[in-house]
Motif scaffolding. Sequence first.
Motif, short mmCIF file in Angstrom:
data_model
loop_
_atom_site.label_atom_id
_atom_site.label_comp_id
_atom_site.label_asym_id
_atom_site.label_seq_id
_atom_site.Cartn_x
_atom_site.Cartn_y
_atom_site.Cartn_z
N ASP A 212 -136.63 20.38 25.99
CA ASP A 212 -137.50 21.36 26.64
C ASP A 212 -137.50 21.24 28.16
OD1 ASP A 212 -138.22 22.41 24.20
OD2 ASP A 212 -140.04 21.20 24.02
N ILE A 213 -137.14 20.08 28.70
CA ILE A 213 -137.20 19.89 30.16
C ILE A 213 -135.80 19.75 30.77
CG2 ILE A 213 -139.52 18.93 30.20
CD1 ILE A 213 -138.31 16.14 30.17
N SER A 214 -134.78 20.10 30.01
CA SER A 214 -133.40 20.06 30.51
C SER A 214 -132.71 21.37 30.15
CB SER A 214 -132.65 18.86 29.92
OG SER A 214 -132.54 18.98 28.52
N ASP A 215 -131.41 21.43 30.41
CA ASP A 215 -130.66 22.67 30.16
C ASP A 215 -129.94 22.68 28.82
OD1 ASP A 215 -131.07 23.98 32.78
OD2 ASP A 215 -129.99 22.23 33.53
N THR B 2 -133.65 17.86 36.73
CA THR B 2 -133.34 19.25 36.39
C THR B 2 -133.86 20.21 37.46
OG1 THR B 2 -133.47 18.69 34.04
CG2 THR B 2 -133.54 21.03 34.62
N GLN B 3 -135.11 20.02 37.88
CA GLN B 3 -135.70 20.91 38.87
C GLN B 3 -135.04 20.75 40.24
OE1 GLN B 3 -139.95 20.30 38.87
NE2 GLN B 3 -140.08 20.46 36.65
N THR B 4 -134.76 19.50 40.62
CA THR B 4 -134.19 19.23 41.95
C THR B 4 -132.79 19.80 42.07
OG1 THR B 4 -135.49 17.21 42.13
CG2 THR B 4 -133.61 17.43 43.62
N ILE B 5 -131.98 19.58 41.05
CA ILE B 5 -130.59 20.05 41.14
C ILE B 5 -130.53 21.57 41.02
CG2 ILE B 5 -129.93 19.87 38.69
CD1 ILE B 5 -127.31 18.55 39.70
N PRO C 88 -127.99 26.20 42.47
CA PRO C 88 -128.25 27.20 41.41
C PRO C 88 -127.08 27.28 40.44
CG PRO C 88 -128.86 28.07 43.56
CD PRO C 88 -128.15 26.78 43.82
N GLY C 89 -127.39 27.38 39.15
CA GLY C 89 -126.36 27.42 38.13
C GLY C 89 -125.96 26.06 37.61
N SER C 90 -126.55 24.99 38.15
CA SER C 90 -126.22 23.64 37.71
C SER C 90 -126.85 23.34 36.36
CB SER C 90 -126.67 22.62 38.76
OG SER C 90 -128.05 22.78 39.04
N LEU C 91 -126.41 22.22 35.75
CA LEU C 91 -126.84 21.87 34.40
C LEU C 91 -127.24 20.40 34.31
CD1 LEU C 91 -123.93 23.47 32.29
CD2 LEU C 91 -126.22 24.43 32.64
N VAL C 92 -128.27 20.12 33.52
CA VAL C 92 -128.60 18.77 33.09
C VAL C 92 -128.69 18.80 31.58
CG1 VAL C 92 -130.31 16.91 33.12
CG2 VAL C 92 -129.83 18.20 35.22
N ILE C 93 -127.83 18.02 30.92
CA ILE C 93 -127.78 18.02 29.45
C ILE C 93 -128.15 16.63 28.94
CG2 ILE C 93 -126.25 18.27 27.46
CD1 ILE C 93 -124.83 20.48 28.90
N TRP C 94 -129.06 16.61 28.00
CA TRP C 94 -129.57 15.37 27.40
C TRP C 94 -128.74 15.02 26.16
CZ3 TRP C 94 -132.85 11.50 28.42
CH2 TRP C 94 -133.32 10.72 27.37
N LEU D 44 -139.75 8.51 31.85
CA LEU D 44 -138.44 9.03 31.45
C LEU D 44 -138.45 10.56 31.48
CD1 LEU D 44 -135.58 8.79 30.35
CD2 LEU D 44 -136.53 8.48 28.05
N LYS D 45 -139.53 11.15 31.00
CA LYS D 45 -139.64 12.61 31.04
C LYS D 45 -139.70 13.10 32.49
CE LYS D 45 -142.28 14.71 28.04
NZ LYS D 45 -143.48 15.08 27.25
N GLU D 46 -140.36 12.33 33.36
CA GLU D 46 -140.38 12.68 34.77
C GLU D 46 -138.97 12.64 35.36
OE1 GLU D 46 -142.55 13.68 37.01
OE2 GLU D 46 -144.27 13.77 35.66
#
Length: 736
Positions: free
Chosen positions: A277-280, A238-241, A246-252, A230-232
């Motif tokens: 810690d691993i998202s935006d 997050t890293q791929t997008i 650039p400027g994109s967001l992943v929110i948990w 799940l963390k992967e």
Amino acid sequence: MLRLLLYFLRLFITRRTLLYLHNFFTSILKPITNLIAKIMPSQSDDHNSDPPPPPFDPSKPSIPISYPINSLEDLDSASYFTSFHYPFNKSTVPLHPPNSALPPRPRLLVCHDMQGGYVDDKWIQGGHNSGAYAIWHWYLIDVFVYFSHNLVTLPPPCWTNTAHRHGVKVLGTFITEWDEGAAICKKLLSTKESAHKYAERLAELAVALGFDGWLLNLEVKVDIGQIPNLKEFVSHLTQTIHSSLPGSLVIWYDSVTIDGELSWQNQLNEKNKPFFDISDGIFINYTWKEGYPKLSARVAGDRKFDVYMGIDVFGRGTFGGGQWTTNVALDLIKKDDVSAAVFAPGWVYETKQPPDFQTAQNRWWALVEKSWGIVQNYPKVLPFYSNFDQGRGNHISIDGAQVLSTQWNNISSQSFQPFLEYVDDPTSNTIDVRVDFSEVSFSGGGNLTFKGTLEANAYVSTRLFLGELFMGGLPVRFTYSVKSEGNSQLGLSLEFSSEMEGKKKLLLASQENQFSCKFDETIVLHQPTKSDTAPGWVIQESNISMNGYTLTEIRAICYRKQPENSEHKSEARSKTTQDPAEYFAVLGHISISTSIQNTEFPPSTSWIVKGKDVEWGGSQGSKTLSLKISWKLKDGWSSRFPRYNIYVEKLIKQAVRPQGRKLETPALAPPNARNGKTEVSGEYLGESQVEAFYVSDFIIPSAISSLKYIIQPCDSGGASQVLDDAPFFQFNVEGQ
């Protein structure tokens, strides 16, 4: 029946309670519904009933719609990209400034959640409901999330287009719920490779469709052994997008904890921080307590603005109660210096708050503005254009002439929305200002009306826009359209600022007034232009040079025209202030551009226009035609036009071209007015934001030999190509 009951339960109880009740109601109600199905006759037993419609097949041509992805298999196969509807679902308005990060301050995220999603907004080319839900207070929003309870919720392009126009980022939603969601998570997280694969599919969708990232909402328990995967999934997405966009967001979303439990923490703590810690950012569940925002800020450290404290506008266990006291939670969140996530502002619409949606919506968002403040400013760049269209209405006008007189909705049509201030007691204002759908517009389906009473030497100032527009060396042209009654006049106040020179206020008006002394300079607009095709409308225009200044505010100025000669002036002064008169004016549009920004539209010969996916229908001597029309410039360059108006001209049999001669048809003229009524020589079909339009079940009278579909390019400054020069596609009807 079960789904309907659970939906209404969601309106009144918290998510945690709903989860516990789900299994209970499933076990009790499912046998009952099965029994009813056996006892009651099915619809197929009724010989008079219509057959059920065929299941939706996205590969077949039909009216373009937006729709979600409901299985991992469909997500993995990328079948969405081969859908007939995919090209229509691309947003075309880029975010400005592009690739920008969110500002380092408390932010406002708004999560849509309106009637399950994909309602009137699913019709990409527009619907037929002038009362459709919309948001127009974009200047109060940083991030907009389109939400539904489908696995992969893809934002309809209308939301992305208008949000981007106003500087707001847009996220889709990935959600897993109930037993089906648990099975999906088990498959998704079965291996590290699987987690990476589905993360990449989500990133590809966002990039291809032009929105800005994802809200991840896993509302199921996850096996502790799958937490590393799940963390992967979160980290890789997050890293791929970020790499692709650039400027994109992943929110948990605050749901699953690091030990796999479905346990809403209502704050940022050690149980959900590993995902933060691993998202935006993190969207905190909405049943938090008073001290939780401050505690969350402490845990987040220098990322405290990435903590979005949830507020449920329906009020289901939310701090402050939501609804008309949503501002209670906003005030506390702002004080504790974190961000806010407002969930389901469609409460105003869904619960039919009095007296009407327009008024109630403005009143509710005024509470948000009072607590949170304005977060977006425009104009920022040129050209700038607003016709105050909210993306819904009862008519459509182009250049002052009406081309449609029926209900419609299309949020993509929203232009820049004015920063109107809500007045709780309208009797306290002598002039009532509102976006109006009844008065025939100059452009689009809306305008600003100013109505009330006004004394002769008085004026009323109304906020329209708060900008950050730097004025360079070139003169800037301000143009606006006005329609008024009696001696009612409408001017503009422009406020500029400079670090060296300070502030300066200019008044654009038709004459000097007694209140002109309140401005640094009055620019008298001489000989305004009256539109030949738009009776009653006057076009006001002025060129202004303010090199080194920044335009910070535009206001409308309501005043009354003064008599020209001195004798009449003295008579007017003697009975002025005690004798207010009726005032009525309409502001149709505002445009700002430089002298070098006049668009040169390519002639029709520069375009390749095609028709395909032709389907005939109809009966009893009446034909119907469906087809897809697409166009592109011959040189292969990407088109720079944000919008196209689509018309059709029906050509009668006598107009068939003789061999060797060019077809002579009446040119489709721009809208014109006769006897006070708007007439056009062709039929307006709609507008498109992409280089394609689908015509569905168009009725063809028997006398028609061919159809001429005309595509009218429009630029971002409000100008459109002369129809005689616009690209077209001619379709022969005879012999088909």
